[in-house]
Every structure is written in structure tokens, then in C-alpha cells.
Design a protein around this motif. Structure first.
Motif, mmCIF file in Angstrom:
data_model
loop_
_atom_site.group_PDB
_atom_site.id
_atom_site.type_symbol
_atom_site.label_atom_id
_atom_site.label_comp_id
_atom_site.label_asym_id
_atom_site.label_seq_id
_atom_site.Cartn_x
_atom_site.Cartn_y
_atom_site.Cartn_z
ATOM 1 N N TYR A 278 7.864 -0.745 -13.511
ATOM 2 C CA TYR A 278 6.893 0.297 -13.165
ATOM 3 C C TYR A 278 7.406 1.670 -13.609
ATOM 4 C CZ TYR A 278 4.120 -2.911 -10.271
ATOM 5 O OH TYR A 278 3.316 -3.929 -9.823
ATOM 6 N N GLU B 159 3.950 5.708 -8.619
ATOM 7 C CA GLU B 159 2.982 5.314 -7.582
ATOM 8 C C GLU B 159 1.633 4.987 -8.218
ATOM 9 O OE1 GLU B 159 3.300 5.264 -4.210
ATOM 10 O OE2 GLU B 159 5.326 6.025 -4.039
ATOM 11 N N THR B 160 1.229 5.814 -9.165
ATOM 12 C CA THR B 160 -0.064 5.586 -9.813
ATOM 13 C C THR B 160 -0.033 4.285 -10.603
ATOM 14 O OG1 THR B 160 -0.338 7.961 -9.968
ATOM 15 C CG2 THR B 160 -1.779 6.648 -11.349
ATOM 16 N N PHE C 253 -2.019 -2.935 -9.174
ATOM 17 C CA PHE C 253 -2.624 -3.543 -7.987
ATOM 18 C C PHE C 253 -4.120 -3.735 -8.210
ATOM 19 C CE2 PHE C 253 -5.290 -2.239 -4.391
ATOM 20 C CZ PHE C 253 -5.000 -3.204 -3.449
ATOM 21 N N LYS C 254 -4.740 -2.680 -8.678
ATOM 22 C CA LYS C 254 -6.194 -2.696 -8.874
ATOM 23 C C LYS C 254 -6.580 -3.733 -9.938
ATOM 24 C CE LYS C 254 -10.214 -1.061 -8.097
ATOM 25 N NZ LYS C 254 -10.824 -1.287 -6.805
ATOM 26 N N ARG D 195 1.813 1.680 -9.987
ATOM 27 C CA ARG D 195 1.779 0.571 -9.014
ATOM 28 C C ARG D 195 0.348 0.345 -8.538
ATOM 29 N NH1 ARG D 195 5.750 -1.545 -5.796
ATOM 30 N NH2 ARG D 195 7.213 0.000 -6.533
ATOM 31 N N TRP D 196 -0.356 1.427 -8.270
ATOM 32 C CA TRP D 196 -1.720 1.297 -7.778
ATOM 33 C C TRP D 196 -2.632 0.707 -8.857
ATOM 34 C CZ3 TRP D 196 -6.483 3.387 -9.060
ATOM 35 C CH2 TRP D 196 -7.503 3.066 -8.169
#
Lengths: 184, 430
Positions: free
Chosen positions: A146, A158-159, A165-166, A161-162
Motif C-alpha cells: 500500500y 489511507e486512501t 477495499f472499495k 487502502r480505502w
């Protein structure tokens, strides 16, 4: 290619050795092209962009810091090439699927089912918005961390990872039971 | 481990193919999670199996020909290599740096020998927050962590990072001699510690107490660094005293000192008014309200107020907007709309929600939509370069539009609901 070999080729390339750089091209060309193809959905455009990316990499080799991640650096250049190409608003033909899937040899029923699943997966991935697709492919196919993806895409970790995830969530929803084990 | 936590882990972990033992145990027990996990592993496998394109393509051959056209004895056509003159100057710079390093080393050694006060320690950047990013960005990231947190432990970690960022910035401001800024940041730090960290930590379950040593270590570091800073700069001592006192009281409270069960809450009003820190104030206040909030509609509401403040900050820049700053604020806005607002709204079940929740959700959606729309309306006021970056950052961010597959505003991972810590933070303070 071992890490030591890679470092050697990078040092020799930085000293102007074409053959060393050709070795790096041979090693990294497929993964860069595959990623760009995943983003553009156009094999021809991906090939051209890959060529452009490597040419830019050659020109900017002196700015590469030995010891850092060369692969991530290449992906970063590839991303910039893609952005530049879109800025020029060059029309990109849309193909539903990469050719690679059709090239597989026909086999027994099980193979056919497996191929069907892969086709569905590739179609679903191609339908993902590019902001999710780019980090998802870098993580899943190219196995960048990441942190590395954040550097390549100029995002926060963080973005990234998100977004991964999405992407996973959307794909699982879209594919549903097509991903369940084959009944056989 | 709850199914919700397992599902969130599957979707966010870097290597879900290698589940930790605790998760494996859950998967063995729970057929639904096992099925979902099987699908994810299959998905990853299928994507990895996409064959690599052949290297035997015309474009690669063309590239090698293009490269071969450059004489191999010559260095590569480097455009970033510094010219000779710069390299020459660089040698002098390197020599100067070397001399300076040696000089500083000797000075430090000499001081140590004479046992004088320690030099002012440089505040080290926190692990979660690179120093080069502005404080508002770093605090926003912690706000998003809070909005998406798996549970009280992760929320506590996010609060501790937020407090560490505020401490670091306070010390920097003190070094600059910006007393008002120090006082303001120390006040925000006190709010995070006393309204967020202490009540959350006191309310942790036995399992969650594992994270307490990390939080205590952060607080001790704050206390020590501020003490040194006050010694080194007596002028900034006053505002910094609040920071040190906050950390000391919080440590005592967390260590279970019966005399200090709960430190006094800081005032709702800041010691000084600083318009330049308005966005930060909203970020901290809304983050504190997210802590322990179980209702996703309300969490979305808090994040939508952050989105509103970000949009106002962006619009206020107008023609003065720096391209990079505009792109950064735009990305922050899209992040908070996606991860803070929309992700929580996705968790509101329209069939189960009561009228109040529905109203709250509608307001949050409307507020976030208006924030994005306000920025888009004002795009023309921005310099062209700023506009370009901002448009890119805002792409795909239309919270007021109905969702389609693959275009939805996603919800972040929220594995298990955090328990409400004892004592709610008071008003928003803005």
C-alpha cells in the motif's frame, strides 16, 4: 532477476549501457504493459504507453536513487504517461476484454468453466472506475505494498487502502456466486 | 471476532490470502464468512492469473531501436542531471555541510561534558503523519480513521495520532515564536486528550487495554518534549505549560491515580481567536463528536460539516489559490465525502431507520452535495492550473446522484461498532 542483478543493471544503465537497460526493459515490460492495459482496456494504447514510459525512464535514469524501488518508480512514470495521454484527449477505443483470455488453449469442461470465470472477473474489473482499478491491480497483480502504491499514485496510504477495499467490495458484489467453487 | 470485523479485514488487508490465526479460527467456525473468504481468494487468484503480455511485441522492439540510435558510449540523454556548474557548487555545499556537522558534533560533545541543559529536541514526525503534509491534512486523515474505525481501540489510536500531530505542530510554532498559535494548538490538544483520549481509554474493554501502553508512551513523550522546550525557550513557556499539564494529568488518569479520575475539560472557547485555524477547529470538534457515535447517520452528519468547512476554505481562496493547495483541498474534500459521509450513509438501512435518522441522513447528504456543488460553482474563480487539479480531485464525487454499480461512493471498513466511552464530548465549539 535477483535484487543484486537489478541493482547492477540499474547502475550500468545509469552509466549509459544500453544492453543493461534492455535487460531491465525485458524484465519489467510485461507488468507495466499489463497494468496499463488494465487501465486503458486497449492493448495497442497500452503498448504505446509502455514504450513511452520506458523511453522516459531511460531519459530520467539519473534521477533514480539506487536502492529504492525501481519497479514502483517505473509504475509512477507509466502513470504520468497515461495522464499525459488523456490530457491530449486521444480517443481510446474500448475493447471489452484483453486478447489474452482468448489465447488460452481449449481444454476439458473444468478448464472451460475456469476460463468463463476469468472472463467474468476481467469484465468486472474493467467496469470498475479507474480510481479503484489502478490501486487494485497494483496490489493484486503486481503485489506492490500500500505504501508503494501510495507513492506511485500520489495518494495517501489511507486512501489507497480505502480504494482497494472499495474495489474488492464492488467486485465481490458484482461477481457473487460466480466465484464459488465449481460444482464438480 | 465478529463477522463484521472479519469481512472488513478481508477487504482491507494487504495480504488477505494469509489470514492470522484468530481469523482462521473464525473462518473455521463461520460458514458465511468462509464462503465470502473463499470468493475473495478466488477473485485474487483469477486476477493474478491474467497472463502477462508477451515481450515479443513491435513496440518493445521499436523502443530498443530508439535506444540503440543513441551512441552507447555516451551517457543516457539525462535531462535531470545537474550541469557541471551545479556539481561544482554542490561540492562546496557538501564540504560546508560536513564542516557544520563536525562543528555541531563537537559543540554537543562539549556541552555534554559540561552537563548543561539538553538542547531543544526536534519534534520527530509521527509514524502516521509525514511532516511535509500540512497539519489540517494530517488531522483530516485521523478524522477519517475515526469515521471508519473498527472499534474503540482503533479510535483511540487515531486520537493519539491526532494529539501527537498537534503536539508536534505546537512545538514548531513555539520555535517560531508564534505564541498565539501555540496557545491555540495547545487548547486543541487539550480537547483531544481530555475529551477524546481519556474517556475512550477509561472505557476500554480488557482486550482493548493492550493499546494503552502506546497511548501512555505518546503522552510521556509529549510531557518530556514540552518540558525541554520550555527550558530552552522561557518566552514560549506559558502557552506550552498547558500542553505539559494536559499530558501529565492524562497520564495520571490513565494510570488509575484515584486523585485524578478524569481531568477537567478544557474551555469550549479558545484562548485566542485565530481565523487561520478555523478549519482545524472544525476538524477537531467534529472528530471528537464521531468518537463513540454508534449512529452512522450522525457520523455522516459530522463528516459532512467537515466537508462544508473544507469547501468554504477552498472557495475563500478564490483567485489566490495555489494549484497544489487547491488540488490538495479538493482531494481532502473528495476523501471526506466518500469515506466520512457516503460510507456511513451506506450503513443506514432505510427500512430500519427511524424518522430522526432519515432526517439526519438526508441533511448529511444534502450538506455534502452542497459543499461539492459550491466548489464546482466557484471553479472559474480559480487559476487555470488550480482548476485542473481540483477538477481531477473531484471527479466521481457526486453525493447527490443515485449510485450505479462501480460508481458508488463507498463505505469504509467499519468492522465493529465502537462502544460509547463514558462521558460524551461537549459541544462542537464552533
Amino acid at each position: 532477476m535477483s535484487h543484486e542483478e537489478e541493482q547492477l543493471w540499474i547502475r550500468r544503465s545509469q552509466a549509459g549501457d544500453h544492453s543493461a537497460f534492455a535487460s531491465l526493459v525485458n524484465s519489467y515490460w510485461p507488468c507495466i504493459q499489463r497494468w496499463l492495459q488494465g487501465l486503458t482496456q486497449d492493448p495497442q494504447a497500452a503498448e504505446d504507453l509502455t514504450q513511452e514510459a520506458f523511453f522516459k525512464a531511460w531519459s530520467a535514469l539519473a534521477s533514480f536513487t539506487p536502492g529504492t524501488n525501481f519497479r514502483a518508480w517505473l509504475f509512477c512514470i507509466a502513470r504520468h504517461c497515461l495522464i499525459d495521454s488523456r490530457r491530449c484527449a486521444r480517443p481510446v477505443s474500448t475493447r471489452p476484454l484483453p486478447d489474452a483470455c482468448a489465447d488460452r488453449e481449449p481444454g476439458p469442461v473444468r478448464t472451460l468453466i475456469g476460463r468463463e470465470t476469468q472472463t467474468l472477473v476481467q469484465e468486472a474489473v474493467a467496469r470498475l472506475p479507474v480510481v479503484f482499478r489502478a490501486p487494485f491491480l497494483l496490489r493484486t497483480q503486481e503485489e506492490l505494498s500500500y505504501q508503494e502504491i501510495a507513492r506511485v499514485l500520489d495518494l495517501t496510504e489511507e486512501t489507497v487502502r480505502w480504494r482497494v477495499f472499495k474495489a474488492r467490495k464492488l467486485l465481490l458484489k458484482a461477481l457473487g456466486n460466480a466465484l464459488d467453487p465449481d460444482p464438480s | 471476532m465478529k463477522c463484521r470485523a472479519v469481512r472488513a479485514w478481508m477487504l482491507t488487508d494487504e495480504t488477505p490470502q494469509r489470514p492470522p490465526p484468530r481469523l482462521r479460527r473464525h473462518l473455521q467456525r463461520c460458514p458465511r464468512c468462509r464462503k465470502r473468504y473463499g470468493r475473495l481468494v478466488r477473485l485474487i487468484h483469477e486476477v493474478q492469473e491474467v497472463p502477462l503480455p508477451s515481450t515479443d511485441c513491435p513496440a518493445r522492439m521499436q523502443l530498443l531501436e530508439r535506444l540503440a540510435a543513441v551512441p552507447s558510449s555516451a551517457p543516457p540523454p539525462v535531462i535531470l542531471r545537474p550541469p557541471r556548474r551545479v556539481a561544482f557548487v554542490g561540492r562546496w555545499v557538501a564540504a560546508a555541510v560536513l564542516l557544520l556537522t563536525i562543528g555541531t558534533g563537537l559543540l554537543v560533545l562539549n556541552r555534554k561534558r559540561n552537563d548543561p541543559p539538553q538542547p531543544w529536541p526536534s519534534p520527530a514526525p509521527t509514524a502516521t503523519a509525514p511532516a511535509e503534509r500540512p497539519l489540517e491534512d494530517r488531522v483530516l486523515q485521523q478524522h477519517l480513521r475515526l469515521a471508519e474505525a473498527d472499534g474503540p481501540t482503533e479510535q483511540l489510536d487515531a486520537l493519539a495520532s491526532m494529539a501527537a500531530d498537534l503536539r508536534t505542530e505546537s512545538l514548531r510554532a513555539a520555535r517560531r515564536g508564534a505564541d498565539k498559535d501555540v496557545a491555540y494548538l495547545a487548547w486543541l490538544h487539550a480537547r483531544v486528550v481530555e475529551e477524546g483520549i481519556v474517556p475512550s481509554a477509561v472505557g476500554l474493554s480488557a482486550e482493548g487495554k493492550d493499546s494503552l501502553p502506546r497511548v501512555l508512551a505518546q503522552l510521556r513523550r509529549t510531557e518530556a518534549e514540552v518540558r525541554e522546550a520550555r527550558k530552552a525557550s522561557p518566552k514560549a513557556s506559558g502557552p506550552l505549560e498547558v500542553l505539559e499539564e494536559t499530558a501529565r494529568e492524562a497520564i495520571r488518569a490513565l494510570e488509575g491515580d484515584p486523585a485524578v479520575r478524569r481531568p477537567a475539560r478544557p474551555s469550549e472557547k479558545p484562548p485566542v481567536e485565530l481565523a487561520s485555524r478555523d478549519l482545524l477547529r472544525v476538524l477537531v470538534a467534529e472528530s471528537l463528536l464521531v468518537v463513540g457515535e454508534d449512529d452512522p447517520a450522525r457520523r455522516a452528519g459530522h463528516s459532512s460539516r467537515v466537508a462544508d468547512s473544507l469547501a468554504r476554505a477552498l472557495v475563500a481562496k478564490g483567485e489566490a489559490a495555489d494549484p497544489k493547495e487547491a488540488a490538495r483541498l479538493g482531494e481532502n474534500l473528495s476523501d471526506v465525502v466518500n469515506r466520512g459521509v457516503m460510507s456511513n450513509l451506506e450503513q443506514v438501512d432505510p427500512e430500519d431507520a427511524d424518522e430522526e435518522q432519515k432526517e439526519e441522513a438526508a441533511q448529511a447528504r444534502k450538506r455534502a452535495g452542497e459543499a461539492v456543488a459550491a466548489v464546482k460553482r466557484n471553479l472559474l474563480q480559480l487559476p487555470e492550473a488550480a482548476r485542473h487539479g481540483l477538477e481531477r480531485a473531484l471527479e466521481n464525487k457526486r453525493p447527490d446522484k443515485p449510485r450505479e454499480h462501480g460508481k458508488g461512493k463507498g463505505k469504509g471498513p467499519r468492522k465493529e461498532k465502537p462502544r460509547k466511552p463514558p462521558g460524551r464530548p461537549h459541544g462542537q465549539g464552533h
